[in-house]
Write a protein that holds these residues in place. Structure first.
Motif, short mmCIF file in Angstrom:
data_model
loop_
_atom_site.label_atom_id
_atom_site.label_comp_id
_atom_site.label_asym_id
_atom_site.label_seq_id
_atom_site.Cartn_x
_atom_site.Cartn_y
_atom_site.Cartn_z
N ARG A 1 0.84 -1.19 0.00
CA ARG A 1 0.00 0.00 0.00
C ARG A 1 0.89 1.25 0.00
O ARG A 1 1.87 1.31 0.71
N ALA B 1 -4.19 5.58 0.90
CA ALA B 1 -5.50 4.98 1.16
C ALA B 1 -6.19 4.43 -0.08
O ALA B 1 -7.03 3.55 0.02
N ASN B 2 -5.81 4.93 -1.25
CA ASN B 2 -6.45 4.50 -2.49
C ASN B 2 -5.45 4.00 -3.53
O ASN B 2 -5.71 4.07 -4.72
N LYS C 1 -7.19 -6.98 -1.40
CA LYS C 1 -8.27 -6.92 -2.36
C LYS C 1 -7.75 -7.13 -3.77
O LYS C 1 -8.38 -7.82 -4.59
N SER D 1 -9.85 1.27 -12.39
CA SER D 1 -8.55 1.61 -11.79
C SER D 1 -7.72 2.40 -12.79
O SER D 1 -8.00 2.42 -13.99
N HIS E 1 -4.13 2.93 -8.76
CA HIS E 1 -5.05 3.73 -7.96
C HIS E 1 -6.49 3.26 -8.19
O HIS E 1 -6.92 3.08 -9.32
N GLN E 2 -7.16 3.02 -7.09
CA GLN E 2 -8.59 2.71 -7.11
C GLN E 2 -9.11 2.95 -5.70
O GLN E 2 -8.47 2.54 -4.72
N SER E 3 -10.24 3.59 -5.58
CA SER E 3 -10.81 3.90 -4.28
C SER E 3 -10.91 2.64 -3.41
O SER E 3 -11.51 1.65 -3.81
N GLY E 4 -10.30 2.69 -2.23
CA GLY E 4 -10.39 1.60 -1.28
C GLY E 4 -9.54 0.38 -1.56
O GLY E 4 -9.64 -0.61 -0.85
N ILE E 5 -8.67 0.44 -2.56
CA ILE E 5 -7.86 -0.74 -2.89
C ILE E 5 -6.86 -1.05 -1.77
O ILE E 5 -6.34 -0.16 -1.11
N THR E 6 -6.65 -2.32 -1.57
CA THR E 6 -5.61 -2.81 -0.65
C THR E 6 -4.90 -3.95 -1.38
O THR E 6 -5.45 -4.52 -2.34
#
Length: 69
Positions: free
Chosen positions: A2, A5-6, A65, A38, A57-62
């Motif tokens: 990471r 956050a995104n 996931k 993404s 980059h993608q909202s909420g990616i970990t």
């Protein structure tokens, strides 16, 4: 891994290929659902004879996931 956050960073090790100079790396992302939302999968960062990185980059990616989708 990471990086915010995104976003995650994917480090690709090509040392086993034995490149003597930095090759031209071409990347893309495939999938069956929603990978199109993404960004960053085709951008290569820090290319060298032994590898490179992609920042996705993608909202909420970990990382968890990303490997389970």
């Amino acid at each position: 891994q990471r990086y915010n956050a995104n976003g995650i960073v994917s480090s690709v090790d090509t040392s086993g290929c034995g490149f003597q100079t930095t090759p031209v790396y071409v990347t893309s992302m495939t999938g069956t659902s929603s990978h199109w939302i993404s960004t960053g999968s085709s951008e290569v960062y820090s290319p060298s004879a032994t590898g490179f990185q992609n920042y996705i980059h993608q909202s909420g990616i970990t990382p968890e996931k990303a490997t389970s989708w």
